[in-house]
Design an enzyme around this catalytic site. Structure first.
Site, PDB file in Angstrom:
ATOM      1  N   LYS A 167      -3.998  -7.246   3.866  1.00 24.45           N
ATOM      2  CA  LYS A 167      -3.734  -8.059   2.423  1.00 24.45           C
ATOM      3  C   LYS A 167      -2.871  -6.936   1.957  1.00 24.45           C
ATOM      4  O   LYS A 167      -3.640  -5.424   1.239  1.00 24.45           O
ATOM      5  CB  LYS A 167      -5.117  -8.114   1.496  1.00 24.45           C
ATOM      6  N   GLY A 206      -4.454   1.552  -4.504  1.00 20.40           N
ATOM      7  CA  GLY A 206      -4.648   0.787  -6.402  1.00 20.40           C
ATOM      8  C   GLY A 206      -4.866   1.518  -7.814  1.00 20.40           C
ATOM      9  O   GLY A 206      -5.128   2.494  -7.822  1.00 20.40           O
ATOM     10  N   SER A 207      -4.982   0.472  -9.083  1.00 19.43           N
ATOM     11  CA  SER A 207      -5.495   0.678  -9.365  1.00 19.43           C
ATOM     12  C   SER A 207      -7.134   0.889  -9.811  1.00 19.43           C
ATOM     13  O   SER A 207      -7.401   0.896  -8.945  1.00 19.43           O
ATOM     14  CB  SER A 207      -5.319  -0.276 -10.873  1.00 19.43           C
ATOM     15  N   GLY A 217     -10.175  -0.504  -8.002  1.00 23.47           N
ATOM     16  CA  GLY A 217     -10.633   0.502  -6.770  1.00 23.47           C
ATOM     17  C   GLY A 217     -12.427   0.666  -6.994  1.00 23.47           C
ATOM     18  O   GLY A 217     -13.175   0.538  -6.537  1.00 23.47           O
ATOM     19  N   GLU A 272      -7.607   5.020  -2.801  1.00 24.07           N
ATOM     20  CA  GLU A 272      -7.155   5.862  -3.388  1.00 24.07           C
ATOM     21  C   GLU A 272      -6.144   5.339  -4.746  1.00 24.07           C
ATOM     22  O   GLU A 272      -5.810   4.662  -4.454  1.00 24.07           O
ATOM     23  CB  GLU A 272      -5.069   5.973  -2.631  1.00 24.07           C
ATOM     24  N   CYS A 288       2.290   7.448  -7.470  1.00 24.31           N
ATOM     25  CA  CYS A 288       0.739   7.733  -8.200  1.00 24.31           C
ATOM     26  C   CYS A 288       0.796   9.370  -8.235  1.00 24.31           C
ATOM     27  O   CYS A 288      -0.123  10.223  -8.981  1.00 24.31           O
ATOM     28  CB  CYS A 288      -0.542   7.331  -7.319  1.00 24.31           C
ATOM     29  N   GLN A 299       4.579  -5.151 -15.139  1.00 27.13           N
ATOM     30  CA  GLN A 299       3.905  -3.027 -15.785  1.00 27.13           C
ATOM     31  C   GLN A 299       5.167  -3.379 -16.384  1.00 27.13           C
ATOM     32  O   GLN A 299       4.950  -2.438 -16.945  1.00 27.13           O
ATOM     33  CB  GLN A 299       4.912  -2.932 -14.364  1.00 27.13           C
ATOM     34  N   GLU A 334      -3.357   6.769 -17.291  1.00 28.74           N
ATOM     35  CA  GLU A 334      -1.968   6.184 -16.488  1.00 28.74           C
ATOM     36  C   GLU A 334      -1.011   5.322 -16.181  1.00 28.74           C
ATOM     37  O   GLU A 334      -0.976   3.715 -16.851  1.00 28.74           O
ATOM     38  CB  GLU A 334      -2.701   6.077 -14.609  1.00 28.74           C
TER      39      GLU A 334
HETATM   40  N1  LIG Z   1      -2.651   4.356  -7.122  1.00 28.15           N
HETATM   41  C1  LIG Z   1      -1.385   3.859  -7.052  1.00 28.15           C
HETATM   42  O1  LIG Z   1      -0.809   4.141  -6.056  1.00 28.15           O
HETATM   43  C2  LIG Z   1      -1.060   2.527  -7.389  1.00 28.15           C
HETATM   44  C3  LIG Z   1      -1.781   2.457  -9.119  1.00 28.15           C
HETATM   45  N2  LIG Z   1      -1.386   1.062  -9.038  1.00 28.15           N
HETATM   46  C4  LIG Z   1      -2.081   1.821 -10.571  1.00 28.15           C
HETATM   47  O2  LIG Z   1      -2.157  -0.253 -11.077  1.00 28.15           O
HETATM   48  C5  LIG Z   1      -2.191  -0.779 -11.936  1.00 28.15           C
HETATM   49  C6  LIG Z   1      -2.250  -1.673 -11.958  1.00 28.15           C
HETATM   50  O3  LIG Z   1      -1.161  -2.672 -10.636  1.00 28.15           O
HETATM   51  P1  LIG Z   1      -1.681  -3.497  -9.767  1.00 28.15           P
HETATM   52  O4  LIG Z   1      -1.245  -4.058  -8.612  1.00 28.15           O
HETATM   53  O5  LIG Z   1      -2.486  -4.623 -10.788  1.00 28.15           O
HETATM   54  O6  LIG Z   1      -3.255  -2.960  -9.291  1.00 28.15           O
HETATM   55  P2  LIG Z   1      -4.599  -3.407  -8.636  1.00 28.15           P
HETATM   56  O7  LIG Z   1      -5.247  -2.843  -8.547  1.00 28.15           O
HETATM   57  O8  LIG Z   1      -4.417  -4.654  -9.336  1.00 28.15           O
HETATM   58  O9  LIG Z   1      -4.039  -3.475  -6.919  1.00 28.15           O
HETATM   59  C7  LIG Z   1      -3.368  -3.284  -5.591  1.00 28.15           C
HETATM   60  C8  LIG Z   1      -4.374  -4.205  -5.053  1.00 28.15           C
HETATM   61  O10 LIG Z   1      -5.341  -4.185  -5.069  1.00 28.15           O
HETATM   62  C9  LIG Z   1      -5.645  -6.290  -4.991  1.00 28.15           C
HETATM   63  N3  LIG Z   1      -6.748  -6.601  -5.407  1.00 28.15           N
HETATM   64  C10 LIG Z   1      -5.875  -6.819  -7.039  1.00 28.15           C
HETATM   65  N4  LIG Z   1      -7.342  -7.437  -7.580  1.00 28.15           N
HETATM   66  C11 LIG Z   1      -8.501  -7.497  -5.977  1.00 28.15           C
HETATM   67  C12 LIG Z   1      -9.724  -8.203  -6.318  1.00 28.15           C
HETATM   68  N5  LIG Z   1     -10.865  -8.261  -7.129  1.00 28.15           N
HETATM   69  N6  LIG Z   1     -10.386  -7.596  -4.578  1.00 28.15           N
HETATM   70  C13 LIG Z   1      -9.429  -7.496  -3.575  1.00 28.15           C
HETATM   71  N7  LIG Z   1      -8.284  -6.519  -4.023  1.00 28.15           N
HETATM   72  C14 LIG Z   1      -7.678  -6.761  -6.034  1.00 28.15           C
HETATM   73  C15 LIG Z   1      -3.815  -6.780  -4.988  1.00 28.15           C
HETATM   74  O11 LIG Z   1      -3.882  -7.518  -5.091  1.00 28.15           O
HETATM   75  P3  LIG Z   1      -2.595  -8.689  -5.576  1.00 28.15           P
HETATM   76  O12 LIG Z   1      -1.547  -8.632  -4.606  1.00 28.15           O
HETATM   77  O13 LIG Z   1      -3.095 -10.112  -5.824  1.00 28.15           O
HETATM   78  O14 LIG Z   1      -2.036  -7.614  -6.443  1.00 28.15           O
HETATM   79  C16 LIG Z   1      -3.294  -5.374  -4.412  1.00 28.15           C
HETATM   80  O15 LIG Z   1      -3.191  -5.671  -2.659  1.00 28.15           O
HETATM   81  C17 LIG Z   1      -0.862  -0.091 -12.244  1.00 28.15           C
HETATM   82  O16 LIG Z   1       0.265  -0.153 -13.580  1.00 28.15           O
HETATM   83  C18 LIG Z   1      -1.261   1.230 -12.071  1.00 28.15           C
HETATM   84  O17 LIG Z   1      -1.374   2.298 -13.297  1.00 28.15           O
HETATM   85  C19 LIG Z   1      -1.140   0.627  -8.793  1.00 28.15           C
HETATM   86  C20 LIG Z   1      -0.222   0.239  -7.641  1.00 28.15           C
HETATM   87  C21 LIG Z   1      -0.403   1.154  -7.214  1.00 28.15           C
HETATM   88  O1  LIG Z   2       4.391  10.780  -3.126  1.00 27.22           O
HETATM   89  C1  LIG Z   2       4.053  10.414  -2.365  1.00 27.22           C
HETATM   90  O2  LIG Z   2       4.810  10.535  -1.851  1.00 27.22           O
HETATM   91  C2  LIG Z   2       3.224   9.464  -2.245  1.00 27.22           C
HETATM   92  C3  LIG Z   2       3.142   8.639  -2.968  1.00 27.22           C
HETATM   93  C4  LIG Z   2       2.196   7.755  -3.197  1.00 27.22           C
HETATM   94  O3  LIG Z   2       0.973   7.642  -2.185  1.00 27.22           O
HETATM   95  C5  LIG Z   2       1.636   6.407  -4.136  1.00 27.22           C
HETATM   96  O4  LIG Z   2       2.440   6.432  -4.977  1.00 27.22           O
HETATM   97  O5  LIG Z   2       0.905   5.492  -4.211  1.00 27.22           O
END
Ligand SMILES: NC(=O)C1=CN([C@@H]2O[C@H](COP(=O)(O)OP(=O)(O)OC[C@H]3O[C@@H](n4cnc5c(N)ncnc54)[C@H](OP(=O)(O)O)[C@@H]3O)[C@@H](O)[C@H]2O)C=CC1
Ligand SMILES: O=C(O)CCC(=O)C(=O)O
Length: 479
Positions: A172, A225-226, A230, A247, A281, A328, A381
């Site tokens: 997904k 993700g967030s 997580g 992560e 991240c 965002q 963050e």
């Molecule tokens: N560490 C990282 O690499 C990342 C961190 N972030 C952080 O997260 C914040 C918000 O970003 P966002 O995209 O909303 O992050 P999310 O954690 O919401 O999204 C990450 C993934 O999880 C999915 N998801 C959301 N809700 C659920 C659920 N209830 N059950 C299972 N999967 C779910 C999302 O689906 P959907 O397609 O609906 O979004 C997406 O595929 C950013 O501002 C940033 O701070 C965001 C992206 C990457």
């Molecule tokens: O810095 C990178 O090369 C990877 C970063 C990453 O995986 C992320 O932001 O989710």
């Protein structure tokens, strides 16, 4: 406009519900329509992955090698096109998009090689005439949930090891960036992956993600993700006693010491904090600078920031593309206001919304100075092109500030001192440490992950990925 369907049990299917994939550099530009699965379709995908699991687990290494190698070769051959798609749907610059596509190719190549290096141990027992074999077996069905910020590299570094070690997949991708995800599924299908081994279910986290988490037939879940999502994923996995890998965020420090090479330090800060629009991240969101170099560093960083071009991600000369979407952007603007309202913090540069030739989410990179580590802009963050400078009196204080965070993904230092570099490598409370390098930007063949609130479960990437994607079996037999 072409409809891109989900891939379930080897069939392209669905699309009654679909969404427009929008270019953040130009919101009038619709890249394509992408199917959105519902819970029932997600359950079908899980059933297909379950049905395909026994045969794929028994597939021979040569078959897995051929498929992963073919995928790697196609991604490499098409890196310019895939990089352009990535830049168009996520807003990374073209150079960054092509670089990320190439990285995905390298990851498939690495795990193609690993298929031929699968190994176990044969040990003598402490009992007479008993032999012991220790082997790794696939987990079964792996749920892969990915974010929008690395739309091809993160799926690659979860899908390639899952397949290498014999798992089947329900994938997904983030709803915001289905284009690269669809391209990977298409490449793997044409590379000869048997039906049901990889199932693509595009759609919303609240629907598709929840259906994955709620299925007893999913044996392991890997998520990026967030922090909030997580934690929810981990709690759901605990209910099923299911293996989970998370992560999540970062609030990564870059320490700059008096003895640093100023040019290197400024380049590390600009790259780490602002490239990829700060949406990494691993971004260096806290710049911790000792007194002797502080003013020179701030002046030189602002000079460089002034020279950066923020514009359409695919335009020649663009250094920084748009923020990924309105949500965002709103988050970034909220934190800019929070920073402005802090007593001592000074918005030394940037933070303005920018107008460009096309309607997009353009934000000038922002640098706060005179901040303290307890401010919200230094604790939470932001995930945008916003960084802060924190003064430190010496190395010891800088290290303490660097470690004083709920996160622990990446931590960097700029110094010419072997003593401080060595001490920092040993004492930084982070999964990854960078010396005279940006905190962001990692190699594809070595472990990736963090400590504290940044990560949970085994590391991703490199040979360490086997810890998550396999389960260990110890077999005893009487000779
Ligand atoms: N560490 C990282 O690499 C990342 C961190 N972030 C952080 O997260 C914040 C918000 O970003 P966002 O995209 O909303 O992050 P999310 O954690 O919401 O999204 C990450 C993934 O999880 C999915 N998801 C959301 N809700 C659920 C659920 N209830 N059950 C299972 N999967 C779910 C999302 O689906 P959907 O397609 O609906 O979004 C997406 O595929 C950013 O501002 C940033 O701070 C965001 C992206 C990457
Ligand atoms: O810095 C990178 O090369 C990877 C970063 C990453 O995986 C992320 O932001 O989710």
């Amino acid at each position: 406009m072409d409809l891109h369907q989900n891939l379930i049990g080897g069939e392209w299917t669905g699309g009654e519900d679909a969404s427009d994939n929008i270019n953040p550099s130009d919101t009038n530009d619709v890249i394509g329509r992408y199917a959105r699965a519902d819970a029932a379709a997600t359950r079908e995908a899980i059933a297909a992955a379950k049905a395909a699991a026994p045969a794929w687990a028994r597939s021979n290494p040569a078959q897995r090698h051929a498929i992963l190698s073919a995928a790697a070769a196609e991604i490499m051959a098409r890196k310019a096109e895939l990089g352009e798609l990535l830049a168009r749907e996520e807003g990374k610059t073209l150079a960054e998009g092509i670089g990320e596509a190439a990285r995905a190719g390298q990851i498939f190549d690495f795990f193609a090689g690993e298929t031929l290096r699968l190994a176990g141990d044969v040990l003598p027992s402490i009992r007479p005439n008993v032999g012991i074999e220790i082997t790794r077996e696939p987990m079964g069905v792996v749920g892969i949930i990915t974010p929008w910020n690395f739309p091809i590299a993160i799926p690659a570094w979860k899908i390639a090891p899952a397949l290498c070690y014999g798992n089947t997949i329900v994938f997904k991708p983030a709803d915001l960036v289905p284009g690269c995800a669809w391209a990977i599924a298409d490449i793997l299908k044409r590379a000869g992956l048997p039906d049901g081994v990889l199932n693509l279910v595009m759609g919303r986290g609240s629907v598709v993600g929840e259906a994955i988490l709620d299925s007893a037939d999913v044996d392991a879940v890997t998520f990026t993700g967030s922090v909030g999502t997580g934690k929810h994923v981990a709690a759901k996995c605990a209910q099923y006693m299911r293996k989970v890998q998370l992560e999540m965020g970062g609030k990564n420090p870059l320490v700059v010491l008096d003895d640093a090479d100023l040019g290197i330090a400024v380049d590390c800060a600009i790259n780490g904090a602002f490239f990829s629009t700060g949406q990494r991240c691993t971004a260096s969101s806290r710049l911790i600078v000792t007194e002797g170099i502080h003013d020179k560093f701030v002046a030189a960083t602002i000079d460089k920031l002034k020279a950066l071009t923020v514009d359409d991600a695919r335009k020649d000369g663009t250094h920084i593309g748009p923020v990924v979407d309105q949500k965002q952007l709103d988050t970034d603007l909220k934190y800019l206001d929070i920073g402005r309202s802090e007593d001592s913090a000074n918005l030394a540069w940037g933070g303005e919304l920018l107008n460009r030739a096309t309607p997009g989410f353009y934000l000038q990179p922002a640098l706060f100075t005179e901040t303290t580590n307890d401010m919200r802009i230094n604790r939470e963050e932001i995930f945008g092109p916003v960084a802060t400078v924190i003064r430190a009196k010496d190395y010891d204080e800088a290290l303490a500030l660097a470690n004083d965070t709920p996160f622990g993904l990446s931590s960097g230092i700029c110094t010419t001192s072997l003593k401080y570099a060595t001490h920092f490598k040993r004492n930084a409370e982070a999964g990854m440490v960078m010396v005279n390098l940006p905190t962001a930007g990692v190699d594809p063949h070595v472990p990736f992950g963090g400590r504290k609130g940044s990560s949970y479960g085994p590391r991703e990437q490199g040979r360490y990925a086997a810890e998550f994607y396999t389960t260990v079996k110890t077999a005893y037999s009487l000779a």
